[in-house]
Enzyme design. Structure first.
Site, short mmCIF file in Angstrom:
data_model
loop_
_atom_site.label_atom_id
_atom_site.label_comp_id
_atom_site.label_asym_id
_atom_site.label_seq_id
_atom_site.Cartn_x
_atom_site.Cartn_y
_atom_site.Cartn_z
N PHE A 1 0.81 -1.21 0.00
CA PHE A 1 0.00 0.00 0.00
C PHE A 1 0.85 1.27 0.00
O PHE A 1 0.50 2.26 0.65
CB PHE A 1 -0.98 0.01 1.20
CG PHE A 1 -1.34 -1.36 1.69
CD1 PHE A 1 -1.89 -2.29 0.82
CD2 PHE A 1 -1.07 -1.74 2.99
CE1 PHE A 1 -2.19 -3.56 1.25
CE2 PHE A 1 -1.37 -3.02 3.43
CZ PHE A 1 -1.93 -3.94 2.56
N CYS A 2 1.99 1.22 -0.71
CA CYS A 2 2.90 2.39 -0.79
C CYS A 2 3.41 2.78 0.59
O CYS A 2 3.71 3.96 0.82
CB CYS A 2 2.22 3.60 -1.41
SG CYS A 2 1.78 3.38 -3.11
N ASN A 3 3.44 1.85 1.53
CA ASN A 3 3.91 2.16 2.88
C ASN A 3 4.96 1.12 3.25
O ASN A 3 4.71 0.21 4.05
CB ASN A 3 2.72 2.12 3.86
CG ASN A 3 3.09 2.61 5.25
OD1 ASN A 3 4.22 2.40 5.70
ND2 ASN A 3 2.17 3.23 5.92
#
Ligand SMILES: Cc1ncc(COP(=O)(O)O)c(C=O)c1O
Length: 472
Positions: free
Chosen positions: A399-401
């Site tokens: 999740f782009c994290n």
């Protein structure tokens, strides 16, 4: 009389356990009226942190406005242009009103999305050698990316870890870092009000604590504001980026940076563009930046969509953010407890959750991985394929994290550095190369997130889907 179906019995038990849910029933009426396309197509939508859903009346209201008006580029001064300018400024004022931001204290800068708002801060923050950029591990990549501006200008980047199992920050460690202010220098502290990985809501008290020690505070509110009230008359972060489609689904392509005017005045824009100057000269080789918001809005804004922001905010106000917040809270609690009880016949748990297992300071996001009865991991991509077949929209990956993912999945700095240092990985690394590199470990997880019109049927279906994975 027919005996109740399993769903009906579960729904009844849910309502007995969570009597407060009754007070959110206006959302069922709203879903039937405004979001009927969800149930007509039998969608189970569980990706509200990815993108919110719009009510059909938002689209019609915007459509009617466009169909019945003539709008020109707001950068001119003709009648159609001035009509547009009026609505752009009205939308700006409405954003400030919605977040209770005093126009004297805060500027509302329209951007294409939260990432563009973050980049505005990163590229203009006056980092100098020895300055500091401090951030928590569980940030979105668009916050992580600011470290490249810091690095290029000789500032130091420091990450404060989040601890398992709750994925919260050790406050003593955070304060220790905040105490290391560079006096006379520039110190920027960034964290998400709500993690898009774990749903953890970090303390808003950190804002004043950091500012009292000489830090500018960037509060990433992108995942928080869809189901929580951010009151900027109570909290005073220096910079607040967000994307409107996450709050009310439509329009996409518009976000904003709410910035304290005093902090904004300390930023140094690295360039100028159409719309950002009062005067620029070719022969005189000079330009003069405009005041306030205008200096940060590069080129023509997404002007036709800006009135739809006001329409969306009014829509949320009519529903009441508190009602949405409460509904999400009850559904999250039921979902969390139900997933934790799922065990294979040999008593092995099916699900491993990343993040807090209580609902206090926990937004409507749950991230997890699924395990077989023999304890081996079911790849998140397999879960996604199966969920797709069941018409369930969820999110998988990191999740782009990446920081949240690395902590949750137990990937150490040593392993990651070894992988990135391999000669074949010097300039290019595909996600498949990366999977091979971290051999045997999961490179991602499964995320479900709740929002505006989530209902009991949504979470019930996800639990049913999870049950179908038992005893494999
Ligand atoms: C916490 C957080 N910050 C920033 C972003 C970036 O938002 P956008 O992709 O709209 O720029 C996201 C998007 O998921 C997010 O969840």
């Amino acid at each position: 009389m027919n005996s109740p179906t399993r769903f009906e019995s579960a729904n009844e038990a849910f309502l007995l356990d969570y009597p407060g849910y009754h007070s959110t029933q206006s959302l069922d009426t709203l879903r039937a009226r405004e979001y009927s396309r969800l149930d007509a197509a039998n969608h189970t939508y569980l990706d509200y942190t990815g993108g919110g859903l719009y009510a059909i009346s938002q689209v019609w209201a915007h459509h009617d406005l466009l169909a019945n008006s003539v709008f020109g580029n707001p950068h001119s001064s003709n009648p159609t242009s001035m009509a547009m300018t009026k609505l752009v400024e009205q939308a700006r004022q409405y954003v400030a009103h919605f977040f209770k931001a005093s126009p004297e204290e805060y500027a509302v800068i329209f951007t294409p999305n939260a990432s563009a708002a973050l980049k505005l801060v990163g590229e203009a923050y006056p980092f100098e050698p020895g300055d500091q950029y401090l951030l928590t591990f569980d940030n979105h990549n668009s916050v992580n990316g600011i470290r490249e501006f810091a690095r290029a200008r000789g500032a130091t980047t420091t990450y404060v870890p989040v601890d398992l199992p709750d994925m919260r920050v050790d406050e003593a460690q955070l304060l220790e870092n905040l105490d290391k202010t560079r006096t006379g220098g520039h110190n920027l502290f960034a964290y998400p009000a709500q993690s898009n990985f774990s749903g953890v809501q970090h303390s808003l008290e950190w804002i004043a604590q950091a500012q009292a020690r000489g830090w500018d505070v960037l509060l990433d509110a992108a995942a928080f504001v869809a189901t929580n009230c951010l009151d900027l008359s109570r909290w005073h972060p220096d910079f607040v980026p967000l994307s409107f489609y996450k709050m009310f689904g439509y329009p996409t392509g518009v976000g904003c940076l709410l910035a304290r005017r005093e902090a904004l005045a300390r930023l140094c824009r690295p360039w100028f563009a159409g719309g950002t100057i009062t005067v620029a000269s070719v022969q005189g080789d000079r330009h003069y930046l405009a005041e306030g918001e205008a200096a940060f809005e590069d080129g023509t804004p997404n002007y036709l969509n800006l009135p739809a922001v006001e329409i969306g905010l009014r829509h949320l106000e009519t529903i009441g953010l508190q009602t949405i917040h409460e509904r999400v809270h009850y559904l999250l609690s039921w979902l969390l407890n139900s997933l934790l009880t799922l065990r294979h016949k040999n008593n092995q748990p099916l699900v491993s959750l990343y993040g807090p297992i209580e609902t206090k300071q926990h937004g409507g996001t749950l991230t997890m991985n699924f395990y077989r009865a023999d304890g081996t991991l079911i790849d998140h991509r397999v879960i996604e394929q199966q969920a797709n077949k069941a018409n369930i929209s969820l999110r998988t990956g990191c999740f782009c994290n990446p920081g949240g993912g690395e902590i949750a999945l137990g990937l150490s700095a040593g392993e990651l550095t070894a992988c990135f240092r391999q000669p074949t990985h010097q300039s290019r690394l595909t996600i498949d190369d990366f999977r091979l590199c971290i051999d045997g470990k999961s490179s991602g997880a499964v995320r479900v997130s709740l929002g505006l019109v989530s209902n009991f049927a949504d979470v019930y279906r996800f639990v049913q889907f999870s049950q179908s994975l038992l005893n494999q």
